[in-house]
Design a protein around this motif. Structure first.
Motif, short mmCIF file in Angstrom:
data_model
loop_
_atom_site.label_atom_id
_atom_site.label_comp_id
_atom_site.label_asym_id
_atom_site.label_seq_id
_atom_site.Cartn_x
_atom_site.Cartn_y
_atom_site.Cartn_z
N UNK A 216 0.85 -1.19 0.00
CA UNK A 216 0.00 0.00 0.00
C UNK A 216 0.89 1.24 0.00
N UNK A 217 0.98 1.88 -1.17
CA UNK A 217 1.80 3.08 -1.33
C UNK A 217 0.98 4.18 -1.98
N UNK A 247 11.35 -4.44 9.66
CA UNK A 247 12.13 -4.12 10.86
C UNK A 247 12.36 -2.62 11.00
N UNK A 248 11.85 -1.85 10.05
CA UNK A 248 12.00 -0.40 10.06
C UNK A 248 10.74 0.30 10.51
N UNK A 254 5.88 4.64 4.79
CA UNK A 254 6.92 5.34 5.55
C UNK A 254 8.31 4.83 5.17
N UNK A 255 8.44 3.53 5.08
CA UNK A 255 9.74 2.93 4.77
C UNK A 255 10.27 3.42 3.42
N UNK A 325 13.61 10.72 9.59
CA UNK A 325 12.29 11.29 9.40
C UNK A 325 12.28 12.01 8.06
N UNK A 326 11.10 12.42 7.58
CA UNK A 326 11.08 13.17 6.32
C UNK A 326 12.02 14.37 6.37
N UNK A 327 12.88 14.47 5.36
CA UNK A 327 13.82 15.60 5.23
C UNK A 327 14.95 15.59 6.25
N UNK A 328 15.20 14.47 6.93
CA UNK A 328 16.38 14.40 7.80
C UNK A 328 17.64 14.56 6.96
#
Length: 354
Positions: A216-217, A247-248, A254-255, A325-328
């Motif tokens: 699901x993307x 495991x993430x 999100x992965x 995280x997003x934009x790290x």
């Protein structure tokens, strides 16, 4: 009479000697046999807490000071007795790999009808509801990862029969940009988190990756993934999710969205520029690492392993540490990670089979 008595004494001595020999043999055999669990079990052990993993729970020996990780699943081998206090599990990447953990530390999961998982023998954990895939806690500030970025033309030299290599052309994105292989939680062996036996069976054979569950993307994520991970044509993304992504996060979206963000930073850097400007030429590890230092800060290159095969640069293994995280910024993740050894040089392969 004397002869009969002597004969009796001799027989008694022979029986005693025989008992001594047999007893010594049994002790000798016992001393070389490995310790095994008393009751064999199938399925997985899902750790609900970070608990010590003992080589011997009676002696409390724990070589390497190893702990199971919370919400990670491990192969379950058995338990110490019917009314057990400890599970016997296998942990990849540690020595010895077979370890004992307290039953109160987690759940025994077994495959249930319909491909899900349910709690096992009831001797540990709580509840008996089906668990399709356990929730995975988000990465912490101390979490470690390896970002595997492929140079796809070099990969295709030895995988010409795959769909993504048969269709590769010079104008496609992966002809002069890095391709996503995977984002792998570390240490090595930290995979297959809570997947079913059937999912693992399908994932372990490239020819059955397409039978793994669809992911699901979001539409935008899927389109970007198809571009940056051409291996989606061979269902590589389903394999990477089952083995590493579970495991993430408990979310494939999100992965992969966070993996793609990291790849965007790499492909927008001086590292990609170096490769694109030297297609057909030879690069050294020192040159690649210097480009990482230029793009992400002094010392960043020491966190990168340049991998070569057959005189070609095939892949970059990039060590990262921290909460993604997003934009790290990749700079922060690189500089917090451990340095790694690397010493190869190879040609930057152009599209086409030699």
């Amino acid at each position: 009479m004397l002869l009969i008595a002597a004969k009796g004494i001799l027989e008694d001595h022979m029986r005693l000697l025989l008992r001594v020999i047999v007893g010594a043999a049994l002790v000798s055999v016992a001393s070389v046999l490995p310790a095994v669990s008393q009751v064999k079990l199938d399925g997985f052990f899902l750790a609900e807490e970070a608990c010590p993993a003992f080589q011997s729970f009676r002696k409390q020996t724990n070589p390497g000071n190893v702990y199971v990780e919370r919400m990670h699943a491990y192969e379950l081998l058995g338990k110490n007795k019917a009314e057990a206090s400890h599970y016997f599990i296998r942990m990849n990447g540690v020595s010895p790999a077979e370890r004992w953990v307290e039953i109160s530390c987690g759940l025994h999961l077994v495959e249930a009808e319909g491909g899900g998982q349910s709690s096992g023998d009831g001797s540990g954990g709580s509840g008996s509801a089906e668990v399709v895939r356990p929730a995975v806690q988000g990465p912490s500030a101390d979490a470690e990862f390896l970002l595997a970025a492929s140079w796809q033309p070099a990969f295709c030299q030895t995988h010409q029969d795959t769909a993504e290599c048969a269709s590769q052309v010079s104008g496609r994105f992966d002809a002069n940009h890095f391709a996503l292989h995977g984002l792998w939680p570390q240490p090595r062996g930290n995979f297959w988190c809570g997947v079913t036996h059937e999912e693992k069976r399908l994932a372990e054979n490239r020819s059955t990756w397409g039978e793994l569950p669809a992911l699901e993307l979001d539409e935008a994520t899927r389109e970007e993934l198809d571009k940056v991970m051409p291996g989606t044509q061979s269902y590589l993304h389903r394999y990477e999710w089952v083995k590493h992504g579970t495991c993430y996060s408990d979310s494939a979206e999100e992965y992969f969205s966070e993996s793609l963000d990291l790849m965007g930073q790499l492909n927008g850097s001086a590292v990609r520029d170096l490769f694109a400007a030297n297609i057909g030429e030879v690069l050294t590890t020192a040159q690649v690492r210097a480009a990482f230092d230029d793009a992400f800060g002094a010392g960043a290159g020491n966190r990168v392993e340049v991998r070569c095969r057959g005189g070609l640069i095939t892949e970059l293994f990039i060590n990262l540490k921290g909460k993604i995280e997003p934009d790290t910024p990749m700079r922060d993740l690189l500089l917090a990670a451990k340095p790694v050894q690397s010493d190869c040089q190879g040609r930057v392969d152009p599209v086409g089979f030699n």
